[in-house]
Every structure is written in structure tokens, then in C-alpha cells.
Design an enzyme around this catalytic site. Structure first.
Site, PDB file in Angstrom:
ATOM      1  N   CYS A  44       0.823  -1.210   0.000  1.00 12.88           N
ATOM      2  CA  CYS A  44       0.000   0.000   0.000  1.00 12.88           C
ATOM      3  C   CYS A  44       0.856   1.259   0.000  1.00 12.88           C
ATOM      4  O   CYS A  44       0.628   2.180  -0.772  1.00 12.88           O
ATOM      5  CB  CYS A  44      -0.934  -0.002   1.204  1.00 12.88           C
ATOM      6  SG  CYS A  44      -2.026   1.433   1.262  1.00 12.88           S
ATOM      7  N   CYS A  49      -1.586   1.577  -3.193  1.00 14.64           N
ATOM      8  CA  CYS A  49      -2.674   2.555  -3.141  1.00 14.64           C
ATOM      9  C   CYS A  49      -2.218   3.976  -2.859  1.00 14.64           C
ATOM     10  O   CYS A  49      -2.793   4.928  -3.400  1.00 14.64           O
ATOM     11  CB  CYS A  49      -3.729   2.114  -2.131  1.00 14.64           C
ATOM     12  SG  CYS A  49      -3.079   1.484  -0.580  1.00 14.64           S
ATOM     13  N   LYS A  52      -0.272   5.424  -5.972  1.00 13.84           N
ATOM     14  CA  LYS A  52      -1.240   5.440  -7.077  1.00 13.84           C
ATOM     15  C   LYS A  52      -2.248   6.567  -6.897  1.00 13.84           C
ATOM     16  O   LYS A  52      -2.598   7.261  -7.856  1.00 13.84           O
ATOM     17  CB  LYS A  52      -1.940   4.087  -7.153  1.00 13.84           C
ATOM     18  CG  LYS A  52      -2.946   3.975  -8.288  1.00 13.84           C
ATOM     19  CD  LYS A  52      -3.472   2.554  -8.389  1.00 13.84           C
ATOM     20  CE  LYS A  52      -4.091   2.102  -7.092  1.00 13.84           C
ATOM     21  NZ  LYS A  52      -4.553   0.687  -7.149  1.00 13.84           N
ATOM     22  N   TYR A 179      -9.584  -3.407 -10.773  1.00 12.86           N
ATOM     23  CA  TYR A 179      -9.444  -2.046 -10.246  1.00 12.86           C
ATOM     24  C   TYR A 179      -8.074  -1.446 -10.542  1.00 12.86           C
ATOM     25  O   TYR A 179      -7.969  -0.245 -10.841  1.00 12.86           O
ATOM     26  CB  TYR A 179      -9.757  -2.021  -8.747  1.00 12.86           C
ATOM     27  CG  TYR A 179      -8.687  -2.592  -7.850  1.00 12.86           C
ATOM     28  CD1 TYR A 179      -7.746  -1.768  -7.253  1.00 12.86           C
ATOM     29  CD2 TYR A 179      -8.635  -3.956  -7.572  1.00 12.86           C
ATOM     30  CE1 TYR A 179      -6.769  -2.284  -6.421  1.00 12.86           C
ATOM     31  CE2 TYR A 179      -7.665  -4.481  -6.750  1.00 12.86           C
ATOM     32  CZ  TYR A 179      -6.734  -3.643  -6.171  1.00 12.86           C
ATOM     33  OH  TYR A 179      -5.767  -4.160  -5.359  1.00 12.86           O
ATOM     34  N   GLU A 183      -7.785   1.920 -12.833  1.00 10.58           N
ATOM     35  CA  GLU A 183      -7.209   3.123 -12.230  1.00 10.58           C
ATOM     36  C   GLU A 183      -6.046   3.659 -13.059  1.00 10.58           C
ATOM     37  O   GLU A 183      -5.962   4.863 -13.325  1.00 10.58           O
ATOM     38  CB  GLU A 183      -6.776   2.820 -10.795  1.00 10.58           C
ATOM     39  CG  GLU A 183      -7.961   2.668  -9.853  1.00 10.58           C
ATOM     40  CD  GLU A 183      -7.587   2.215  -8.465  1.00 10.58           C
ATOM     41  OE1 GLU A 183      -8.406   2.395  -7.551  1.00 10.58           O
ATOM     42  OE2 GLU A 183      -6.481   1.655  -8.282  1.00 10.58           O
ATOM     43  N   HIS A 439     -27.749  20.740   1.014  1.00 10.77           N
ATOM     44  CA  HIS A 439     -27.879  21.328  -0.314  1.00 10.77           C
ATOM     45  C   HIS A 439     -27.025  22.590  -0.438  1.00 10.77           C
ATOM     46  O   HIS A 439     -26.920  23.360   0.517  1.00 10.77           O
ATOM     47  CB  HIS A 439     -29.355  21.682  -0.555  1.00 10.77           C
ATOM     48  CG  HIS A 439     -29.621  22.291  -1.904  1.00 10.77           C
ATOM     49  ND1 HIS A 439     -29.680  21.546  -3.055  1.00 10.77           N
ATOM     50  CD2 HIS A 439     -29.836  23.579  -2.276  1.00 10.77           C
ATOM     51  CE1 HIS A 439     -29.933  22.342  -4.084  1.00 10.77           C
ATOM     52  NE2 HIS A 439     -30.027  23.587  -3.632  1.00 10.77           N
ATOM     53  N   GLU A 444     -26.502  14.778  -1.311  1.00  7.79           N
ATOM     54  CA  GLU A 444     -27.928  14.872  -0.978  1.00  7.79           C
ATOM     55  C   GLU A 444     -28.777  13.908  -1.808  1.00  7.79           C
ATOM     56  O   GLU A 444     -29.889  13.561  -1.410  1.00  7.79           O
ATOM     57  CB  GLU A 444     -28.430  16.304  -1.146  1.00  7.79           C
ATOM     58  CG  GLU A 444     -28.499  16.802  -2.575  1.00  7.79           C
ATOM     59  CD  GLU A 444     -29.029  18.234  -2.675  1.00  7.79           C
ATOM     60  OE1 GLU A 444     -30.025  18.528  -1.995  1.00  7.79           O
ATOM     61  OE2 GLU A 444     -28.433  19.036  -3.419  1.00  7.79           O
TER      62      GLU A 444
END
Length: 450
Positions: A44, A49, A52, A179, A183, A439, A444
Site C-alpha cells: 500500500c 494505493c 497510485k 481495479y 485506475e 444542499h 444529498e
């Protein structure tokens, strides 16, 4: 135990799971050592990750700078310097590795920066030849990219090497559509490379909800990424000018400057001595463990990707923490729950999900209700981008309980982390409906579906 073994715990692998287990066990008073043959931090931090995600951030500026003129900014003379981004990312990797080393040192964990091999239920041999004994051994060596066997695969790279490219390639062929593949396809596409994804099936991101996969495919194709489905790499050849030709089934050769193979990862167990120690290995090369991460050898445990249960860094950390608390803290901690784990793909745009997909929910529960919000984010409207976000709630029709949340659009992973708590807590669609919307925001949409 102090009179019997050199350490109470010896950890092989200083990645996220191994470091967490080492630190927590030491905090409980255990004498701990950890061995790492490459760099402290694991996949990682060093080659996964974290670097990346930094490349994803860097590639986003291509879009942000183009959109800036719609907000009144005049941006001229834009240039991109790949070596600058690459080296900045690698410097941050160095910083993080230093932080991990400091963590181990501050917690009085002994570190051996060399390879370790298990020679028995309570013994390991280091590359230097030294033998060390421990009451408990924990394997946390992670996983490794798979390189399929085909002619010319020596000309290809994996996600391990992609962070060190000398120059930015003009043409990128990516094998796989999981993935990691998606990516990097987004990163290189945003940086101006021509990207072709070659996949042996016709499905991207297998395991994610079908509606999200379809939406990502539509958007990425509109952005210029090409797909060659139901194709396998047969051969890669290097031309006289240094470029590559990628040969696949039934297609003309594809010209490329790099070929990134991202077709999966397998547990990293080679040379660990597991067979000699009598540790059971599964059909996928994984270390077989029980709910408490113990192998069939009572003194040997394993956590993280090497068990091939869920290959995610936060899962490895949870397993490492639970192991150390249970074994050395003598704590009655619950087993790690693998059902409701949120996940994200930092594609462009990103997607995120937690819980059951629509298909899984129908198979498991039968009668389900599906609510969707298909919208154009305000930022895209103002920037004159046609791309649309999509949020989806999967609900048990009988109980009104939220079974799954699936999202694609800007900042989807950031929004999903909080929403995942609601799914984990068993909240209902009525609970979402009763929540006042924030909002204006994309989030939302989660409470406005009717």
C-alpha cells in the site's frame, strides 16, 4: 516464555497488517521483531494505493485546468512534467517509509531488513544466516502481481514497476480490467496517453454492480480509452526502435510504448518455508487460516492479502489489530466482519460501493427494491461536461433495510465512507428519507430518492 524463545512474536512482512500487529503486540508488553526483505510499509505505502492515489491527484489537474476557464480563470502555457510528478510521489513514499520505521522503533520493535524463512513452528532463519526463535510467528507478506506465461512477457511491466517509468509513454496497452487496470487506465488517459485495455472477458470491474460498470465503461470510452474485449495477450515483441507490438487473438498487432499487465495478484508465499513447517496452503496459493487468523500449526498465524480473503489494506490492519489484541492483550475481541466492507475504485470518475449488488441481493433475499439517482453534477454542468453521476440504493422489500449503496461520480469514495456506516448499522430507506438533505451537494441525492 522469556526463558524459552528470543521473542514472543516474530512477524514476517512489514506492510500495513504486519506493522499494526507488531506495534499493538509490543504495546501489550510482548517482545516483538519484524523482518522485511524489501521496504517497510508494504504494497500500500511503497508500490500500491498511496503512490497510485497521488498519481490520480496529479492526473486530475489536466481536467481541472481545462475546466478553469469556465470559472473565469485564464490558463496558458500548460505543460506537464512526468519526471517531476514521479519523483515527488517517490519522495513521499520515502517519507512514509521513514514514518513506519519510526513507529516500529518507538514501540521497541526490533527490525531485521532482510528475508526470513520459517524453519519450524517457533523458528525462522534470516538471510544473514541467523536463526531466531519466537513463541508465535505471524506471516504478513501480502500479495504479488501475477505475470501470465506468454511469449515476450519479459517486455511487460506490472504495477510494481509502473511508478518508476523514465518517461511518460505515448501509447499504453493494459492487460486486465480490474481495479488496478482501470485506475491506471484513467491516470494515463488523463495525462494524454493513448490507452488500450485488453481483457479476456467482456466485463470490467467484476464484482461491482452492473449499472456502475456500464456507466464507467460509457464515460471512459467517451474520454478516449479503447477496449478490446474477449482477447488474451499471445505475444509481445520489441521493435528496433524500442517500441512494442502486442499480439492478441483475432486482432492486428497493437503498437505500444509500455504494456502494463494487471491481471490479478496472488499471495506472496514463495520461499517462506511454509510447506516444511507443515502449514496448509489453499488451492489459490493462500495460507489457510481460521476466524482468528491461526493456521493449522498452532503457533503460526497469517493476516492480510497472503490469506486471500479480502485483499484490502484496511482489512489487513483490522486483522493485525485483532490478532495482537487477542493473542497478546488477552482480549475477547470480535472476529473481523468481512460482509459489509466498503470499497472504491479510483478510476476517472471514481466509483464506490458497500453491501450487496442488485444481483447479489435478488439471489439472497428475493424481493428487493432499487432506487436510483441519475444526475449531472453541478460542476460538470458549469464546465460543459456531459458526464453523469449515478447513485443506487438496494433495499430489502420486506424490511426496508438498506442492503447496498453503489455510486459513481466525483468524490464518490469520500461520500460513501459515511454512508457505509448506515449500511453497517442496518438503517432503512425510511431513515434515509427522514434525513434532511445537505444542499447543494451531490451527497444529498442519497436522501432524495423516492
Amino acid at each position: 516464555m522469556a526463558d524459552t524463545y528470543d521473542y514472543d512474536l516474530f512477524v514476517i512482512g512489514a506492510g500495513s497488517g504486519g506493522v499494526r500487529a507488531s506495534r499493538v503486540a509490543a504495546a501489550h508488553g510482548a517482545r516483538v521483531a519484524v523482518a522485511e526483505e524489501y521496504r517497510v510499509g508494504g504494497t500500500c505505502v511503497i508500490r500500491g494505493c498511496v503512490p497510485k492515489k497521488l498519481l490520480v491527484y496529479g492526473s486530475h489537474f489536466a481536467e481541472e485546468l481545462q475546466d478553469a476557464r469556465h470559472y473565469g480563470w485564464s490558463v496558458s502555457g500548460m505543460e506537464f512534467d512526468w519526471p517531476h510528478l514521479r519523483d515527488t510521489v517517490l519522495r513521499d513514499v520515502d517519507r512514509l517509509e521513514g514514518a513506519y520505521k519510526t513507529t516500529l522503533s518507538n514501540n521497541k520493535v526490533d527490525s531485521f531488513l532482510e528475508r526470513a524463512e520459517i524453519t519450524g513452528p517457533h523458528a525462522v532463519r534470516l538471510a544473514s544466516g541467523k536463526t531466531v526463535t519466537a513463541g508465535t510467528i505471524l506471516v504478513a507478506t501480502g500479495a504479488w502481481p501475477v505475470m501470465p506465461a506468454f511469449e515476450g512477457n519479459e517486455h511487460c511491466i506490472t504495477s510494481n514497476e509502473v511508478f518508476h517509468l523514465e518517461t511518460l509513454p505515448r501509447r499504453v496497452v493494459i492487460a486486465g480490467a480490474g481495479y488496478i487496470a482501470m485506475e491506471f487506465a484513467g491516470i494515463f488517459n488523463a495525462l494524454g496517453c493513448h490507452v488500450t485495455v485488453v481483457n479476456r472477458s467482456d466485463t470490467v470491474l467484476r464484482g461491482y454492480d452492473e449499472t456502475l460498470r456500464d456507466r464507467l465503461l460509457q464515460i471512459t470510452m467517451a474520454r478516449g480509452i479503447e477496449y478490446k474485449f474477449n482477447r488474451k495477450l499471445q505475444q509481445v515483441t520489441r521493435e528496433a526502435d524500442g517500441s512494442l507490438l502486442v499480439h492478441t487473438e483475432g486482432l492486428d498487432p497493437l503498437a505500444a510504448d509500455i504494456v502494463l499487465v494487471a491481471t490479478g495478484r496472488r499471495p506472496k508465499i514463495d520461499g517462506l518455508g511454509l510447506e516444511a513447517a507443515g502449514v496448509t496452503i489453499g488451492d489459490r496459493g493462500e495460507i489457510v487460516v481460521d476466524a482468528e487468523n491461526r493456521t493449522n500449526v498452532p503457533s503460526i498465524y497469517a493476516v492480510g492479502d497472503v490469506t486471500d480473503r479480502v485483499q484490502l489494506t484496511p482489512v489487513a490492519i483490522r486483522e493485525g489489530q485483532a490478532f495482537a489484541d487477542r493473542v497478546f492483550g488477552r482480549m475477547d475481541v470480535p472476529h473481523v466482519d468481512y460482509h459489509c466492507i466498503p470499497s472504491a475504485v479510483f478510476s476517472q470518475p471514481p466509483l464506490a460501493a458497500v453491501g450487496y449488488t442488485e444481483g447479489q441481493a435478488r439471489n439472497q433475499f428475493g424481493d428487493v427494491k432499487v432506487y436510483t439517482s441519475d444526475f449531472r453534477p453541478m460542476k460538470n454542468v458549469f464546465a460543459e461536461r456531459a458526464e453523469r453521476g449515478l447513485y443506487k440504493l438496494v433495499v430489502d422489500a420486506g424490511t426496508d433495510k438498506i442492503l447496498g449503496i453503489h455510486m459513481i461520480g466525483p468524490d464518490a469514495p469520500e461520500i460513501l465512507q459515511a454512508a457505509a456506516i448506515a449500511v453497517r448499522a442496518g438503517l432503512t430507506k425510511a431513515d434515509f428519507d427522514a434525513t434532511v438533505a445537505l444542499h447543494p451537494s451531490m451527497a444529498e441525492e442519497l436522501v432524495l430518492m423516492r
